[in-house]
Enzyme design. Structure first.
Site, PDB file in Angstrom:
ATOM      1  CG  ASP A   1      -1.839  -1.175   1.335  1.00 51.79           C
ATOM      2  OD1 ASP A   1      -1.694  -2.129   0.547  1.00 51.79           O
ATOM      3  OD2 ASP A   1      -2.703  -1.167   2.217  1.00 51.79           O
TER       4      ASP A   1
ATOM      5  CD  GLU B   1      -0.839  -6.485   8.666  1.00 52.49           C
ATOM      6  OE1 GLU B   1      -1.077  -5.916   9.762  1.00 52.49           O
ATOM      7  OE2 GLU B   1      -1.321  -6.102   7.583  1.00 52.49           O
TER       8      GLU B   1
HETATM    9  C1  DGY Z   1      -5.765  -2.050   4.292  1.00 53.12           C
HETATM   10  O1  DGY Z   1      -6.911  -1.677   4.527  1.00 53.12           O
HETATM   11  O2  DGY Z   1      -4.794  -1.776   4.985  1.00 53.12           O
HETATM   12  C2  DGY Z   1      -5.516  -2.940   3.159  1.00 53.12           C
HETATM   13  O3  DGY Z   1      -4.167  -3.166   2.946  1.00 53.12           O
HETATM   14  C3  DGY Z   1      -6.169  -2.448   1.902  1.00 53.12           C
HETATM   15  O4  DGY Z   1      -6.398  -3.561   1.147  1.00 53.12           O
END
Ligand code: DGY
Length: 421
Positions: free
Chosen positions: A162, A386
């Site tokens: 992201d 994560e």
């Molecule tokens: C989030 O909401 O952090 C996700 O990575 C988007 O898919």
């Protein structure tokens, strides 16, 4: 070590069972309450180590979200939950079940192959039903995310990485004047210094609103969407996925001609992502023709794509020496490196898995084993987080994470046979 590993194996299975919602798995409770595309493909890989039927169900449920144009969306909102932003009403798509309007890295064909190869006899009917859907999803990439053999993303979320620094320049010019107020839920679950910043989110939302405004019209977004950047991660992952899809076509006796054409085209596209200025594969803003100037963990996915590039071994040796735990998601010697902030530095077990699969396939067993050992050490030290800080190994993001448990079971655990990794 074995006692510890066995305990972690048990924990990993418990995490996957705990995140199992019956026919799909959430990435982690709370932070991500729906089905995510590549998370689910990794979940299938994990389930395949102890419940092969459940692995097939995971993949089959993912494809219930597929659009008629072939796209497999990045989120499928199977059940209402008010715990996540942006939810289905914000995306404003018309599919049932509701979905987001963009895709995510297409690891599904590769992991379908891995699941199938666990038991070809029992998997054949599943494979025959999934194959046309996988083919349609790859065709969608080729029709709507292909720029001269380079695979582009229309949103940083589509890349799965992201807030990676490679999007920074392209994001800077996005008009956020119409974004207005919104409330993020992620910051209620995770420490803000581990998450993307507000400046990132404003732009993430501006792109979502632009997509919604044109009713997710692909031609319009290709021509005028706010963001269109060629991504080495997507390009390498789709190249590998096409090779695996071709192998599956052969198993089924299907014609592989179209897939072979995609492979040839992407092999040519890969060349255009080589940035001599940084000596690595790089993201390229197709609107401006500018490289991002970013060595990231995605730059090293060349081996996963079947490209044995010795220039990247030089970069690999430099980067792995710069942190205690590899592979950092961004170059630790870059000014933009942040060891805790999501895709700007932390180690991700899923990327290590893909990197190691590729390195091993291409005969670089020592580098593959280094990544496996680091991943196992991180999980042993900090649990099924994560992602992890590459400097001190501390956990980051959500805990009890499905894909971290899955890659432990499928690849990182010292107790498993590693012939497929
Ligand atoms: C989030 O909401 O952090 C996700 O990575 C988007 O898919």
């Amino acid at each position: 070590m074995n006692v510890v590993s066995n305990t972690l194996d048990t924990q990993a299975r418990e995490i996957m069972r705990g995140n199992d919602r019956g026919t799909y798995t959430v990435p982690t409770d709370g932070l991500y309450p729906y089905q995510w595309n590549w998370d689910s493909a990794f979940a299938a890989l994990g389930f395949a180590t102890f419940d092969l039927d459940r692995a097939w169900v995971e993949l089959e449920t993912l494809f219930t979200g597929q659009w008629s144009n072939g796209m497999v969306p990045h989120i499928i909102f199977h059940e209402a939950s008010d715990g996540y932003f942006p939810g289905p009403d914000v995306w404003g798509t018309t599919h049932t079940p509701p979905t987001s309007g963009i895709s995510q890295p297409p690891v599904a064909a590769s992991f379908t192959r891995a699941v199938f190869e666990k038991n070809p006899e029992s998997g054949r009917a599943h494979l025959a039903a999934l194959f046309p859907k996988l083919l349609a999803s790859h065709r969608w990439f080729f029709e709507h995310r292909n720029e001269d053999g380079m695979i582009v993303v229309n949103h940083p979320w589509e890349s799965g990485r992201d807030n990676a620094p490679e999007w920074d320049e392209a994001m800077e010019n996005i008009d956020i004047s119409r974004v207005g107020d919104y409330k993020r839920n992620d910051l209620g679950h995770v420490d803000p210094h581990m998450r993307p910043q507000k400046t990132d989110y404003d732009r993430f939302m501006a792109i979502v609103y632009a997509g919604r405004d044109c009713e997710w019209d692909e031609a319009e977004m290709t021509a005028n969407g706010p963001f269109r950047v060629a991504d080495p991660g997507m390009t390498f992952i789709l190249l590998r996925a096409n090779r695996d899809l071709l192998a599956l076509a052969d198993v089924l006796g299907e014609d592989g001609g179209e897939i072979r054409g995609w492979i040839t085209a992407i092999e040519a596209g890969v060349e255009k992502l080589w940035n001599p200025a940084i000596g690595a594969y790089d993201a390229l803003n197709v609107r401006t023709g500018e490289f991002a100037g970013s060595v990231s963990s995605a730059s090293f996915l060349c081996w996963y794509a079947g490209i044995d590039d010795h220039r990247m071994l030089t970069a690999f040796d430099r980067v792995i020496k710069a942190t205690t735990f590899s592979m950092p998601s961004h170059d630790p010697e870059s000014a933009r490196f942040e060891p805790f902030r999501y895709w700007r530095g932390p180690v991700w077990g899923i990327i290590n898995t893909l990197l190691a699969m590729g390195l091993k396939d291409m005969g670089h067993a020592a580098q593959a084993e280094k990544l496996r050992e680091d991943t196992a050490a991180l999980i042993s030290k900090s649990g099924f987080a994560e992602y992890f800080n590459p400097q001190d190994g501390s956990p980051a993001g959500g805990m009890d994470f499905t894909w971290t448990a899955a890659i432990w079971l499928a690849w990182a655990s010292p107790t498993i046979k590693t012939e497929g990794s």
